[in-house]
Design a protein around this motif. Structure first.
Motif, mmCIF file in Angstrom:
data_model
loop_
_atom_site.group_PDB
_atom_site.id
_atom_site.type_symbol
_atom_site.label_atom_id
_atom_site.label_comp_id
_atom_site.label_asym_id
_atom_site.label_seq_id
_atom_site.Cartn_x
_atom_site.Cartn_y
_atom_site.Cartn_z
ATOM 1 N N SER A 60 27.758 97.674 61.416
ATOM 2 C CA SER A 60 27.380 96.953 62.622
ATOM 3 C C SER A 60 27.352 97.693 63.762
ATOM 4 N N ALA A 61 28.517 98.318 64.086
ATOM 5 C CA ALA A 61 28.984 99.132 65.251
ATOM 6 C C ALA A 61 28.251 100.210 65.462
ATOM 7 N N CYS A 62 28.444 100.898 64.259
ATOM 8 C CA CYS A 62 27.714 102.429 64.237
ATOM 9 C C CYS A 62 26.134 102.469 64.499
ATOM 10 N N CYS A 63 25.600 101.461 63.719
ATOM 11 C CA CYS A 63 24.176 101.192 63.908
ATOM 12 C C CYS A 63 23.567 100.401 64.844
ATOM 13 N N ASN A 64 24.559 99.711 65.711
ATOM 14 C CA ASN A 64 24.323 98.701 66.906
ATOM 15 C C ASN A 64 23.329 97.700 66.293
ATOM 16 N N ILE A 65 23.857 96.927 65.140
ATOM 17 C CA ILE A 65 22.710 95.987 64.403
ATOM 18 C C ILE A 65 23.561 94.693 64.789
ATOM 19 N N SER A 66 22.848 93.699 65.834
ATOM 20 C CA SER A 66 23.273 92.678 66.281
ATOM 21 C C SER A 66 23.576 91.751 65.275
ATOM 22 N N THR A 67 22.539 91.543 64.273
ATOM 23 C CA THR A 67 22.658 90.158 63.525
ATOM 24 C C THR A 67 23.900 90.452 62.685
ATOM 25 N N LEU A 68 24.285 91.633 62.241
ATOM 26 C CA LEU A 68 25.418 92.053 61.211
ATOM 27 C C LEU A 68 26.608 92.011 62.191
ATOM 28 N N ALA A 69 26.432 92.326 63.484
ATOM 29 C CA ALA A 69 27.552 91.973 64.062
ATOM 30 C C ALA A 69 28.209 90.489 64.541
ATOM 31 N N LEU A 70 27.029 89.695 64.534
ATOM 32 C CA LEU A 70 27.144 88.287 64.663
ATOM 33 C C LEU A 70 27.919 87.705 63.339
ATOM 34 N N VAL A 71 27.305 88.029 62.157
ATOM 35 C CA VAL A 71 27.810 87.843 60.703
ATOM 36 C C VAL A 71 29.517 88.038 60.629
ATOM 37 N N TYR A 72 29.599 89.322 61.122
ATOM 38 C CA TYR A 72 30.804 89.911 61.021
ATOM 39 C C TYR A 72 31.972 89.098 62.017
ATOM 40 N N ALA A 73 31.397 88.709 63.167
ATOM 41 C CA ALA A 73 32.452 87.792 64.148
ATOM 42 C C ALA A 73 32.473 86.565 63.339
ATOM 43 N N ILE A 74 31.594 85.971 62.803
ATOM 44 C CA ILE A 74 31.689 84.537 62.168
ATOM 45 C C ILE A 74 32.786 84.592 61.160
ATOM 46 N N ILE A 75 32.391 85.995 60.317
ATOM 47 C CA ILE A 75 33.702 86.051 59.124
ATOM 48 C C ILE A 75 35.121 86.128 59.606
ATOM 49 N N LEU A 76 34.980 86.842 60.821
ATOM 50 C CA LEU A 76 36.286 87.122 61.216
ATOM 51 C C LEU A 76 36.967 86.084 61.918
ATOM 52 N N ILE A 77 35.990 84.859 62.684
ATOM 53 C CA ILE A 77 36.714 83.989 63.116
ATOM 54 C C ILE A 77 37.211 82.956 62.088
ATOM 55 N N ALA A 78 36.461 82.872 60.961
ATOM 56 C CA ALA A 78 36.920 81.942 59.888
ATOM 57 C C ALA A 78 38.256 82.580 59.287
ATOM 58 N N LEU A 79 38.534 83.816 59.160
ATOM 59 C CA LEU A 79 39.577 84.528 58.418
ATOM 60 C C LEU A 79 40.907 84.255 59.371
ATOM 61 N N PHE A 80 40.393 84.403 60.827
ATOM 62 C CA PHE A 80 41.626 84.324 61.780
ATOM 63 C C PHE A 80 42.174 82.825 61.966
ATOM 64 N N LEU A 81 41.108 82.068 61.907
ATOM 65 C CA LEU A 81 41.864 80.708 61.851
ATOM 66 C C LEU A 81 42.512 80.221 60.634
ATOM 67 N N GLY A 82 42.224 80.861 59.360
ATOM 68 C CA GLY A 82 42.763 80.487 58.279
ATOM 69 C C GLY A 82 44.011 81.105 58.144
ATOM 70 N N GLN A 83 44.201 82.383 58.979
ATOM 71 C CA GLN A 83 45.577 82.985 58.920
ATOM 72 C C GLN A 83 46.478 82.534 59.716
ATOM 73 N N VAL A 84 45.843 81.973 60.984
ATOM 74 C CA VAL A 84 46.982 81.289 61.716
ATOM 75 C C VAL A 84 47.390 79.986 61.207
ATOM 76 N N VAL A 85 46.592 79.097 60.558
ATOM 77 C CA VAL A 85 47.050 78.093 59.792
ATOM 78 C C VAL A 85 48.080 78.369 58.758
ATOM 79 N N LEU A 86 47.702 79.290 58.033
ATOM 80 C CA LEU A 86 48.584 79.821 56.881
ATOM 81 C C LEU A 86 50.184 80.394 57.484
ATOM 82 N N ILE A 87 50.178 80.958 58.602
ATOM 83 C CA ILE A 87 51.183 81.438 59.328
ATOM 84 C C ILE A 87 52.220 80.231 59.923
ATOM 85 N N ILE A 88 51.372 79.136 60.498
ATOM 86 C CA ILE A 88 52.052 78.051 60.837
ATOM 87 C C ILE A 88 52.869 77.397 59.833
ATOM 88 N N LEU A 89 51.954 77.151 58.648
ATOM 89 C CA LEU A 89 52.712 76.446 57.310
ATOM 90 C C LEU A 89 53.791 77.258 57.055
#
Length: 291
Positions: free
Chosen positions: A99-128
């Motif tokens: 998405s970064a190489c080809c500058n495809i904004s929709t893929l960048a948004l999907v990527y950001a959403i996936i990362l946000i979900a993973l980030f929150l999941g990791q934070v919860v896991l680390i806290i536990l």
């Protein structure tokens, strides 16, 4: 294209290349754990030799050997988890890089959403893990206790038996909680592999014995009520050291110095990736891209 967005695309590509390499390392490591018994065996050879020598000496059984023991089977679940995580990380990292190489904004948004979900999941896991370790230790303890039903003793050659023998020697422990976990569980007594009268399995001994009297001295006699057996053998046995706490301390607590910098880098990198991916999406009106 804004200068910040341009820098963001470069950061996205560089960091995702790092994560792609990390994912490949996880996948390769998982396959080595799963199928590379000959590669892994030298790392545990000394413990296996001690167990083999003790069994041969105590039971005068020169035919007993652990040449066919498959260490890979013992860590099969971990190997599969590493492979699955590796492929998942590879897919996400490739998505971000593309998405970064080809500058495809929709893929960048999907990527950001996936990362946000993973980030929150990791934070919860680390806290536990660090704030409420009993949540995981209770589950681990339950699994370990249940596995004792398949324990065959010092001369057991099943994956479960060898896993327990290795763990109790490697981590200086006995049972999930203590020696009492073995009472009326498994076949280590009824099959006479450790002796019907022993209080604990032989591999609970701090130093594996070289003969029958040595085994009795450190594994105790459950039928002798003339003295306090546990007190008598405590200096020679790990009978009161649970493997759940020993494993947790070795894998989690003692490795904090290594884990924390890696965790900080990964979380910081993910935050940067999320921010720059969102910037690429917001910049779509200037640079174009898929909507």
């Amino acid at each position: 294209m804004g200068a910040l967005t341009f820098v963001g695309r470069i950061v996205l590509v560089v960091l995702n290349i790092i994560f792609i390499l990390t994912s490949l390392a996880l996948i390769i490591g998982g396959f080595i754990l799963k199928f590379g018994n000959e590669v892994l065996r030298p790392r545990i050879e000394s413990v296996l030799d001690d167990i083999e020598n003790a069994a041969q000496s105590v039971y005068s059984d020169s035919s007993f050997n652990l040449d066919d023991f498959d260490y890979s089977a013992l860590v099969s679940d971990l190997a599969i988890a590493m492979i699955c995580v590796g492929f998942a990380l590879l897919a996400v990292s490739f998505l971000g890089c593309f998405s970064a190489c080809c500058n495809i904004s929709t893929l960048a948004l999907v990527y950001a959403i996936i990362l946000i979900a993973l980030f929150l999941g990791q934070v919860v896991l680390i806290i536990l893990i660090y704030a409420s370790p009993d949540t995981f230790k209770t589950h681990l303890n339950s699994k370990l206790v249940d596995s004792i039903d398949k324990y065959e003793g010092l001369r057991g050659t099943t994956t479960t038996s060898m896993g327990w023998n290795f763990a109790m020697q490697q981590y200086s422990c006995c049972g999930a909680n203590n020696y009492a976990d073995f009472e009326n569980r498994g076949t280590w007594k009824t099959s006479s592999t450790d002796g019907v009268n022993n209080l604990t399995p032989t591999t609970c001994c701090k130093t594996l014995p070289s003969d029958t009297s040595g085994k009795s001295a450190c594994a105790g006699d459950a039928t002798d009520t003339s003295y306090d057996t546990t007190a008598e053998i405590e200096s020679l046995s790990n009978l009161n050291n649970g493997c759940t706490d020993a494993l947790w301390k070795s894998v989690i607590n003692d490795q904090n110095a290594k884990y924390i910098p890696v965790i900080k880098f990964c979380l910081g990198a993910q935050l940067a990736l999320i921010i720059f991916a969102i910037l690429i999406f917001k910049d779509r009106g200037i640079t174009g891209g898929l909507i």
